[in-house]
Design an enzyme around this catalytic site. Structure first.
Site, short mmCIF file in Angstrom:
data_model
loop_
_atom_site.label_atom_id
_atom_site.label_comp_id
_atom_site.label_asym_id
_atom_site.label_seq_id
_atom_site.Cartn_x
_atom_site.Cartn_y
_atom_site.Cartn_z
N HIS A 182 57.47 -26.86 55.40
CA HIS A 182 57.90 -25.39 55.63
C HIS A 182 57.03 -24.65 56.36
CE1 HIS A 182 59.76 -21.54 54.89
NE2 HIS A 182 60.84 -22.14 54.67
N ASP B 113 66.35 -27.42 51.37
CA ASP B 113 67.19 -28.42 51.84
C ASP B 113 67.27 -29.87 51.20
OD1 ASP B 113 66.65 -26.95 54.76
OD2 ASP B 113 68.70 -26.91 53.73
C1 SDX Z 1 64.45 -24.25 56.49
O1 SDX Z 1 61.80 -20.55 58.01
C2 SDX Z 1 62.65 -20.52 57.03
O2 SDX Z 1 62.51 -19.92 55.78
C3 SDX Z 1 63.45 -21.57 56.95
C4 SDX Z 1 64.29 -21.93 55.70
C5 SDX Z 1 65.05 -20.67 55.41
O3 SDX Z 1 65.60 -20.52 54.12
O4 SDX Z 1 65.75 -20.11 56.26
O5 SDX Z 1 63.44 -22.00 54.56
C6 SDX Z 1 65.23 -23.24 55.69
O6 SDX Z 1 64.84 -24.43 57.48
C7 SDX Z 1 63.66 -25.27 55.68
C8 SDX Z 1 62.94 -26.36 56.39
C9 SDX Z 1 64.16 -27.45 56.66
N1 SDX Z 1 63.49 -28.59 57.77
C10 SDX Z 1 63.16 -29.52 57.22
O7 SDX Z 1 63.06 -30.03 56.21
C11 SDX Z 1 62.58 -30.46 58.49
C12 SDX Z 1 61.35 -31.34 57.97
N2 SDX Z 1 60.37 -30.22 58.05
C13 SDX Z 1 59.56 -30.19 59.19
O8 SDX Z 1 60.12 -30.65 60.49
C14 SDX Z 1 58.64 -29.14 59.37
O9 SDX Z 1 57.74 -28.99 57.90
C15 SDX Z 1 59.05 -27.62 59.70
C16 SDX Z 1 59.73 -27.39 60.75
C17 SDX Z 1 60.01 -27.25 58.45
C18 SDX Z 1 57.98 -26.72 59.45
O10 SDX Z 1 57.25 -27.20 60.83
P1 SDX Z 1 55.59 -26.34 61.24
O11 SDX Z 1 55.67 -25.15 60.25
O12 SDX Z 1 55.76 -26.15 62.58
O13 SDX Z 1 54.67 -27.46 60.90
P2 SDX Z 1 54.01 -28.39 61.71
O14 SDX Z 1 55.36 -29.15 62.38
O15 SDX Z 1 52.96 -27.74 62.61
O16 SDX Z 1 53.33 -29.46 60.73
C19 SDX Z 1 52.06 -29.38 60.22
C20 SDX Z 1 51.77 -30.82 60.02
C21 SDX Z 1 51.92 -31.75 61.15
O17 SDX Z 1 51.02 -32.83 60.96
P3 SDX Z 1 49.71 -32.71 61.87
O18 SDX Z 1 49.87 -32.47 63.34
O19 SDX Z 1 48.82 -31.42 61.38
O20 SDX Z 1 49.05 -33.92 61.70
O21 SDX Z 1 52.59 -31.49 59.04
C22 SDX Z 1 53.32 -32.52 59.40
C23 SDX Z 1 53.46 -32.34 61.13
O22 SDX Z 1 53.47 -33.51 61.68
N3 SDX Z 1 54.71 -32.46 58.83
C24 SDX Z 1 55.44 -33.53 58.41
C25 SDX Z 1 56.58 -32.83 58.01
N4 SDX Z 1 56.49 -31.60 58.24
C26 SDX Z 1 55.51 -31.31 58.89
N5 SDX Z 1 55.18 -34.77 58.41
C27 SDX Z 1 56.35 -35.56 57.89
N6 SDX Z 1 57.32 -35.05 57.28
C28 SDX Z 1 57.48 -33.79 57.44
N7 SDX Z 1 58.73 -33.22 57.03
#
Ligand code: SDX
Length: 444
Positions: free
Chosen positions: A321, A379
């Site tokens: 998140h 989710d």
């Molecule tokens: C919602 O914003 C809100 O409030 C949203 C929400 C709401 O109520 O409105 O809460 C609802 O959208 C919840 C999120 C639902 N999405 C998912 O579950 C999709 C999977 N999650 C990711 O795509 C991700 O965690 C995000 C998009 C939710 C957040 O992404 P960020 O903050 O941009 O984080 P990032 O992509 O920079 O990740 C940081 C690190 C990275 O690794 P490094 O480059 O540091 O090595 O964490 C890793 C990412 O690769 N990472 C994951 C991951 N999420 C982040 N690795 C594996 N699986 C994951 N799910």
């Protein structure tokens, strides 16, 4: 789930607290005021940064940017805290009817009995849609993604209800707000039934919001629909947990669309569009698809490995998140709710739930997820519960939109009524070609 309320009050900024930016190139210094809120980080007011220094601030994705004042929702991502108008989400999810939460988000206080009764009557008064509105559905294929149907039909509401659409008129704003809260369950249930070729049911104002939605979704004209109270409580809790979430991508979209004074129906349609993405509200559908692809506990290790592999686009959807770097409090409540629904429906051994619990256990013991503070989010469990109730995966994002409509419209109302309201217009860092003269085609 009783939570001891932590001390969230932050020290207010000093009377003239400020930060100073010093440009090393010419030694010039510029002061900018520090502002504080009720809870959470203080902010540096950089509104005059460009006019004073000629520089823009730079924060793609708004990782460190507050783009508004809001009194509706507070999130502490480090501690996994979510408050709506100061009330903890755990207490609202345990005790509040969804319409109570709608009233709270809109007006800033929990309604007393008569206020809630009157509000319920107001919403009930708008729960039907124009009879011609139903013809919109006939234009869609039966296998159209329900989220596409929602975007199209909610946007079309402005074609039917333009009598009260002048956003400068408080009364018109309130009528549009009530119409959106009231009609979203009706439209959502219509999208579901249209996909199945089933007839639409009219709303019933003697039922609660959640029960009315269940009946419109699963009832048939040929017989009386008996609402299961456990499922009604689960849907009510689902809607409360999805109601609002500060300045997430879809809410920020609604605010920006509304800042140009577009009508609220168009703004909510824009919010639905932004929510649709699998990184946002589309994740609930992606979680169930992912769990079905994993298929068994023996294959979890393979997918955990893939999620950590930078060469592999696979991510553990439902995890991580932007704000929560602790357990999403909504995920914990939905896990409980999911368990209750499965038990009620005799599906305690639902393999997807067991797989999800095992996937969570393994991931939360893995350094990769621990170091990046990746926890289950809202989710992760919701889709398993919704599918057990009888909704197909394509209906999960529309259900998220149904819950979030009150948050979008409350934030839209707060933005429109803000004394300093003006159109949102971010700038950029230009990285394109330098200035150059037009070349006649013969010289290219
Ligand atoms: C919602 O914003 C809100 O409030 C949203 C929400 C709401 O109520 O409105 O809460 C609802 O959208 C919840 C999120 C639902 N999405 C998912 O579950 C999709 C999977 N999650 C990711 O795509 C991700 O965690 C995000 C998009 C939710 C957040 O992404 P960020 O903050 O941009 O984080 P990032 O992509 O920079 O990740 C940081 C690190 C990275 O690794 P490094 O480059 O540091 O090595 O964490 C890793 C990412 O690769 N990472 C994951 C991951 N999420 C982040 N690795 C594996 N699986 C994951 N799910």
């Amino acid at each position: 789930m009783k939570r001891v309320l932590p001390d969230l009050i932050v020290d207010p900024p000093l009377a003239d607290e400020k930060v100073t930016i010093v440009f090393h190139a010419d030694g010039k210094q510029y002061d900018f005021p520090v502002l504080g809120g009720t809870h959470g980080p203080k902010v540096i007011d950089v509104g005059r940064l460009y006019t004073e220094t000629g520089y823009f601030s730079y924060d793609p994705g708004f990782m460190s940017t507050a783009n508004c004042d809001s009194a509706i929702t507070f999130i502490d991502g480090e501690r996994g805290i979510l408050l709506h108008r100061g009330y903890p989400i755990e207490e609202l999810a345990a005790h509040a009817d969804f319409l109570e939460v709608c009233y709270l988000l809109l007006y800033g206080k929990l309604p007393n009995q008569s206020e809630l009764h009157d509000f319920g009557d107001l919403i009930g008064h708008h729960s039907m849609v124009h009879e011609q509105f139903k013809r919109f559905f006939a234009g869609f294929r039966r296998d159209a993604p329900p989220m596409a149907v929602m975007v199209g039909t909610v946007g079309a509401l402005s074609a039917f209800y333009h009598d009260k659409i002048d956003i400068t008129d408080p009364e018109a704003r309130m009528v549009a707000t009530h119409r959106l809260i009231a009609k979203m369950p009706t439209i959502c249930a219509m999208a579901f039934n249209y996909s199945l070729g089933r007839p639409f049911l009219y709303p019933r104002n003697d039922l609660s919001y959640a029960s009315n939605f269940l009946r419109m979704s699963f009832g048939i004209p040929a017989e009386e629909y008996v609402v299961n109270p456990v499922l009604a409580r689960a849907i009510n809790r689902f809607l409360v947990l999805h109601a609002d979430h500060e300045q997430n991508a879809s809410t920020a979209t609604v605010r920006i669309a509304g800042s140009s004074h577009a009508n609220p129906y168009a703004c909510v349609a824009a919010g639905i569009t932004a929510l649709w993405g699998p990184d946002h509200g589309g994740a609930n559908e992606a979680v169930v698809n992912m769990l079905e692809e994993i298929g068994s506990k023996e294959r979890i290790a393979l997918y955990i490995k893939r999620a950590k592999d930078k060469e592999d686009p696979f991510r553990l959807t439902g995890f991580g998140h932007r704000v929560y770097k602790n357990y999403d409090p909504r995920a914990a409540i939905l896990r409980e709710s999911c368990h209750e629904v499965l038990a009620e429906l005799g599906k305690k051994d639902e393999p997807l739930f067991a797989l999800a619990l095992e996937l969570e256990r393994i991931a939360l013991e893995d350094d990769y997820f621990i170091q990046r503070k990746l926890f289950p989010n809202v989710d992760f469990y919701s889709g398993i519960m919704l599918r057990a109730i009888g909704f197909p995966t394509g209906m999960f994002p529309p259900l998220f939109a149904l819950g979030r409509t009150i948050g979008w419209i409350a934030q839209w109302k707060e933005m429109i009524e803000a004394p300093d309201q003006h159109i949102a217009r971010p700038r950029q860092r230009y990285t394109g070609p330098p200035l150059r003269p037009y070349l006649p085609i013969a010289q290219r």
